[in-house]
Design a protein around this motif. Structure first.
Motif, PDB file in Angstrom:
ATOM      1  N   ASP A 133       0.873  -1.167   0.000  1.00 39.70           N
ATOM      2  CA  ASP A 133       0.000   0.000   0.000  1.00 39.70           C
ATOM      3  C   ASP A 133       0.913   1.221   0.000  1.00 39.70           C
ATOM      4  N   VAL A 134       0.924   1.943  -1.117  1.00 38.74           N
ATOM      5  CA  VAL A 134       1.739   3.152  -1.210  1.00 38.74           C
ATOM      6  C   VAL A 134       0.771   4.330  -1.080  1.00 38.74           C
ATOM      7  N   ILE A 135       0.925   5.049   0.022  1.00 39.15           N
ATOM      8  CA  ILE A 135      -0.087   6.040   0.390  1.00 39.15           C
ATOM      9  C   ILE A 135       0.358   7.438   0.004  1.00 39.15           C
ATOM     10  N   ALA A 136      -0.439   8.088  -0.832  1.00 39.25           N
ATOM     11  CA  ALA A 136      -0.174   9.483  -1.197  1.00 39.25           C
ATOM     12  C   ALA A 136      -0.895  10.371  -0.195  1.00 39.25           C
ATOM     13  N   ILE A 137      -0.114  11.012   0.674  1.00 34.76           N
ATOM     14  CA  ILE A 137      -0.683  11.909   1.685  1.00 34.76           C
ATOM     15  C   ILE A 137      -0.844  13.291   1.051  1.00 34.76           C
ATOM     16  N   LEU A 138      -2.070  13.771   1.028  1.00 31.83           N
ATOM     17  CA  LEU A 138      -2.363  15.032   0.345  1.00 31.83           C
ATOM     18  C   LEU A 138      -2.585  16.153   1.333  1.00 31.83           C
ATOM     19  N   SER A 139      -2.901  15.792   2.542  1.00 32.18           N
ATOM     20  CA  SER A 139      -3.268  16.807   3.521  1.00 32.18           C
ATOM     21  C   SER A 139      -2.968  16.240   4.884  1.00 32.18           C
ATOM     22  N   GLU A 140      -2.432  17.046   5.774  1.00 30.58           N
ATOM     23  CA  GLU A 140      -2.221  16.569   7.132  1.00 30.58           C
ATOM     24  C   GLU A 140      -3.139  17.317   8.087  1.00 30.58           C
ATOM     25  N   GLN A 141      -4.160  17.942   7.516  1.00 34.09           N
ATOM     26  CA  GLN A 141      -5.150  18.599   8.356  1.00 34.09           C
ATOM     27  C   GLN A 141      -6.106  17.564   8.933  1.00 34.09           C
ATOM     28  N   HIS A 142      -6.672  17.887  10.090  1.00 33.18           N
ATOM     29  CA  HIS A 142      -7.696  17.021  10.652  1.00 33.18           C
ATOM     30  C   HIS A 142      -8.955  17.109   9.809  1.00 33.18           C
ATOM     31  N   LYS A 143      -9.681  16.002   9.779  1.00 35.50           N
ATOM     32  CA  LYS A 143     -10.934  15.962   9.042  1.00 35.50           C
ATOM     33  C   LYS A 143     -11.951  16.903   9.675  1.00 35.50           C
ATOM     34  N   ALA A 144     -12.731  17.582   8.826  1.00 33.22           N
ATOM     35  CA  ALA A 144     -13.769  18.479   9.348  1.00 33.22           C
ATOM     36  C   ALA A 144     -14.888  17.650   9.993  1.00 33.22           C
ATOM     37  N   VAL A 145     -15.167  16.513   9.427  1.00 31.20           N
ATOM     38  CA  VAL A 145     -16.196  15.632   9.979  1.00 31.20           C
ATOM     39  C   VAL A 145     -15.564  14.268  10.202  1.00 31.20           C
ATOM     40  N   GLY A 146     -15.578  13.796  11.441  1.00 31.66           N
ATOM     41  CA  GLY A 146     -14.946  12.527  11.779  1.00 31.66           C
ATOM     42  C   GLY A 146     -15.777  11.334  11.331  1.00 31.66           C
ATOM     43  N   SER A 147     -15.166  10.149  11.422  1.00 33.61           N
ATOM     44  CA  SER A 147     -15.818   8.943  10.941  1.00 33.61           C
ATOM     45  C   SER A 147     -17.064   8.592  11.748  1.00 33.61           C
ATOM     46  N   SER A 148     -17.036   8.807  13.063  1.00 27.82           N
ATOM     47  CA  SER A 148     -18.197   8.418  13.864  1.00 27.82           C
ATOM     48  C   SER A 148     -19.444   9.155  13.389  1.00 27.82           C
ATOM     49  N   GLU A 149     -19.303  10.463  13.146  1.00 28.51           N
ATOM     50  CA  GLU A 149     -20.423  11.240  12.620  1.00 28.51           C
ATOM     51  C   GLU A 149     -20.772  10.768  11.201  1.00 28.51           C
ATOM     52  N   GLY A 150     -19.760  10.469  10.408  1.00 28.81           N
ATOM     53  CA  GLY A 150     -19.990   9.973   9.048  1.00 28.81           C
ATOM     54  C   GLY A 150     -20.801   8.688   9.034  1.00 28.81           C
ATOM     55  N   HIS A 151     -20.444   7.756   9.926  1.00 28.21           N
ATOM     56  CA  HIS A 151     -21.191   6.492  10.004  1.00 28.21           C
ATOM     57  C   HIS A 151     -22.663   6.752  10.287  1.00 28.21           C
ATOM     58  N   ARG A 152     -22.933   7.734  11.136  1.00 27.72           N
ATOM     59  CA  ARG A 152     -24.328   8.033  11.477  1.00 27.72           C
ATOM     60  C   ARG A 152     -25.094   8.576  10.278  1.00 27.72           C
ATOM     61  N   ARG A 153     -24.366   9.263   9.381  1.00 23.93           N
ATOM     62  CA  ARG A 153     -25.064   9.852   8.224  1.00 23.93           C
ATOM     63  C   ARG A 153     -25.285   8.861   7.088  1.00 23.93           C
ATOM     64  N   ALA A 154     -24.572   7.749   7.104  1.00 29.67           N
ATOM     65  CA  ALA A 154     -24.550   6.855   5.938  1.00 29.67           C
ATOM     66  C   ALA A 154     -25.948   6.505   5.440  1.00 29.67           C
ATOM     67  N   ALA A 155     -26.831   6.162   6.387  1.00 27.36           N
ATOM     68  CA  ALA A 155     -28.156   5.666   5.995  1.00 27.36           C
ATOM     69  C   ALA A 155     -29.017   6.737   5.328  1.00 27.36           C
ATOM     70  N   THR A 156     -28.587   8.012   5.372  1.00 26.99           N
ATOM     71  CA  THR A 156     -29.369   9.058   4.709  1.00 26.99           C
ATOM     72  C   THR A 156     -29.092   9.093   3.205  1.00 26.99           C
ATOM     73  N   SER A 157     -28.113   8.339   2.744  1.00 23.57           N
ATOM     74  CA  SER A 157     -27.826   8.311   1.310  1.00 23.57           C
ATOM     75  C   SER A 157     -28.677   7.257   0.613  1.00 23.57           C
ATOM     76  N   PRO A 158     -29.252   7.606  -0.545  1.00 25.63           N
ATOM     77  CA  PRO A 158     -30.032   6.599  -1.293  1.00 25.63           C
ATOM     78  C   PRO A 158     -29.152   5.489  -1.877  1.00 25.63           C
ATOM     79  N   LEU A 159     -27.838   5.655  -1.812  1.00 27.28           N
ATOM     80  CA  LEU A 159     -26.947   4.621  -2.350  1.00 27.28           C
ATOM     81  C   LEU A 159     -26.456   3.660  -1.261  1.00 27.28           C
TER      82      LEU A 159
END
Lengths: 328, 328
Positions: free
Chosen positions: B179-205
């Motif tokens: 796995d060769v990882i291209a790091i593009l940003s070292e900023q913290h995510k604006a929205v973390g994964s825990s919040e993202g997981h909660r939103r997943a079911a709102t997507s029709p996909l």
């Protein structure tokens, strides 16, 4: 003395709010799903068709230059349909002028075949209804059927040639909705839409997109009727992302997004978070169409011009349908 | 004299080939779908847990600095589970050192909670199996359960706490996949994964992604067993795009891609067209993970370093599971 078989027509391109992607019949361009669009009044194609008595290859002159190859062949194949309907065999000279940049995902073929259908039918004295003309235009380019009726337009998918047509759900003056287009690239697409449509069904995200499109069309139609920008924004953005997800997961994959596409999408989302009523959509290309109420269109255009990677900004409100006009 | 309740453990982060996105139970972190990953041997977190007799707030020292706030609270909530299992009430001092950049989508929490689970359980003298430890780690961070077993790992979704665990489908030495990882940003995510997981079911996909995930896991597992890079590439890229399409169509939408993300995706696709065996995947962040056979990893890293927008390149082969190690 015989009348000259000649007519001139104009048509606008259209921007789809609910996208057409994938066919149930590639030959007839029967779409996999219904779609919904707005004609773009500020851009247009004007086409004059002259039918001659002699048989032979058709000629296509685009913006003053003779065109050979696949573009001419496609026009000729389309005119064969029209000649067949009219019982006429002579060759045609097609002169078309457009202000739509070609091949950058601005649906130039939609306006082209809508104008061509109107002009060719008129030149051969055929008396076709708007619905019949939209069906005819569809044979040239699927989304051309949506450039036939005025304003906000729905394309009924249909399952037979004669049932797949477009009609106006609201006239242009119903809603002063603007499309401010951030042009990121004026290069021709590496993979054209016709090939793209053929690949759609290879994506695992395609079948559900198709199955749920009628529901999105209904919600989009409702949002337009109510002039509910927020509802429109949500459904339009979802449908555009879904289409591009289908493209990116097709075999082989289709990636139309450029780095600047993301820059613009991020900017649009930031502006909306700040309270500006804007929504994005993308056709089969990297450009971002930013929808907004007319009142903020100038502001949106100014902001887009400052976004890195944006080469040019075009703006348009709703446009009328395809129609015959006097020769210039 | 009483024995000191202290233990040290290490764990690697993991990169998911079939993604975990969305929970069926947010509290228990029961995932909506099964997933599949590879541990990244070149990155690791080493954690020492010391339990004291006194009760009180737990302390977290990360890379030498005391940490307060949500990160410490999350560790404390996790340790409450462990204390409950062991029937112990004293507070803990957690000292953790990691070479994983935090908050850039490199799953630092996976390695963190896998190491913490092993160290805490050992410090309290609990004799837990790999499966029990993966279940425990899952309570801290869902994908942490996948950092528990070695090599290539499948997380069985399960529908109860005790049935949602990870197991190794192949050891690290099975396949020298990099796995060769291209790091593009070292900023913290604006929205973390825990919040993202909660939103997943709102997507029709989302629902279809979840429904078809077991099939993709099976195909991915098969591709790994056969060391079939081409089959792996197709399924991994599709799943990653699908997850990001779910994110982008959630309400409110989540856009993790940066302009440079597209630059790298385009480069990867071009290289593969030229014959280089590379495939991309993306976690909940803008960075692009480029998978390839070990033989071409240096070449891929060199090329990625030249792509505009790439700040740093990390590379790793398959890593082992979480384990107890001597205190350094």
């Amino acid at each position: 003395m015989e009348a000259i078989r000649r007519a001139t027509a104009q048509a606008h391109p259209n921007i789809a709010f609910i996208k057409y992607w994938g066919n149930r019949d590639d030959q007839l361009r029967l779409p996999a799903n219904p779609s919904l669009s707005m004609n773009l009044g500020a851009l247009r194609t004007i086409t004059t068709v002259t039918f001659l008595e002699e048989e032979g290859p058709d000629a296509l002159i685009l913006n003053g230059s003779p065109v050979e190859g696949p573009a001419r062949d496609r026009v000729e194949a389309f005119l064969h349909h029209v000649r067949g309907m009219a019982g006429f065999r002579g060759r045609a000279v097609v002169e078309s002028n457009t202000d739509i940049p070609a091949g950058v995902g601005l649906a130039s073929s939609a306006a082209a075949f809508a104008a061509l259908a109107v002009a060719a039918a008129a030149a051969l004295g055929m008396d076709l209804s708007e619905r019949e003309l939209s069906i005819l235009a569809r044979l040239g380019s699927g989304s051309a059927c949506r450039s036939m009726p005025p304003g906000f337009v729905e394309w009924v998918a249909g399952d037979r040639h004669e049932d797949s047509y477009a009609y106006s759900i609201a006239p242009p003056e119903h809603w002063a909705l603007w499309d401010v287009i951030a042009i990121l690239s004026e290069q021709h697409k590496a993979v054209g839409s016709s090939e793209g449509h053929r690949r759609a069904a290879t994506s695992p995200l395609h079948a559900l997109r198709v199955a749920t499109a009628p529901e999105r069309v209904a919600r989009c139609r409702e949002a337009i009727w109510r002039r509910d920008f927020e509802a429109l924004a949500e459904i339009v953005e979802t449908d555009a992302i879904w289409m591009h997800a289908v493209m990116m997961t097709s075999r082989p994959p289709l990636f139309y997004w450029e780095p600047a596409t993301i820059t613009v999408l991020q900017a649009v989302r930031r502006w909306r978070d700040e309270g500006l009523p804007v929504a994005f959509t993308l056709d089969a290309g990297p450009n971002v169409h930013v929808l907004c109420p007319m009142e903020v269109a100038d502001e949106v255009a100014r902001r887009l011009q400052r976004v890195p990677g944006v080469r040019r900004v075009l703006a348009s409100g709703p446009g009328g349908g395809a129609c015959r006009i006097p020769r210039s």
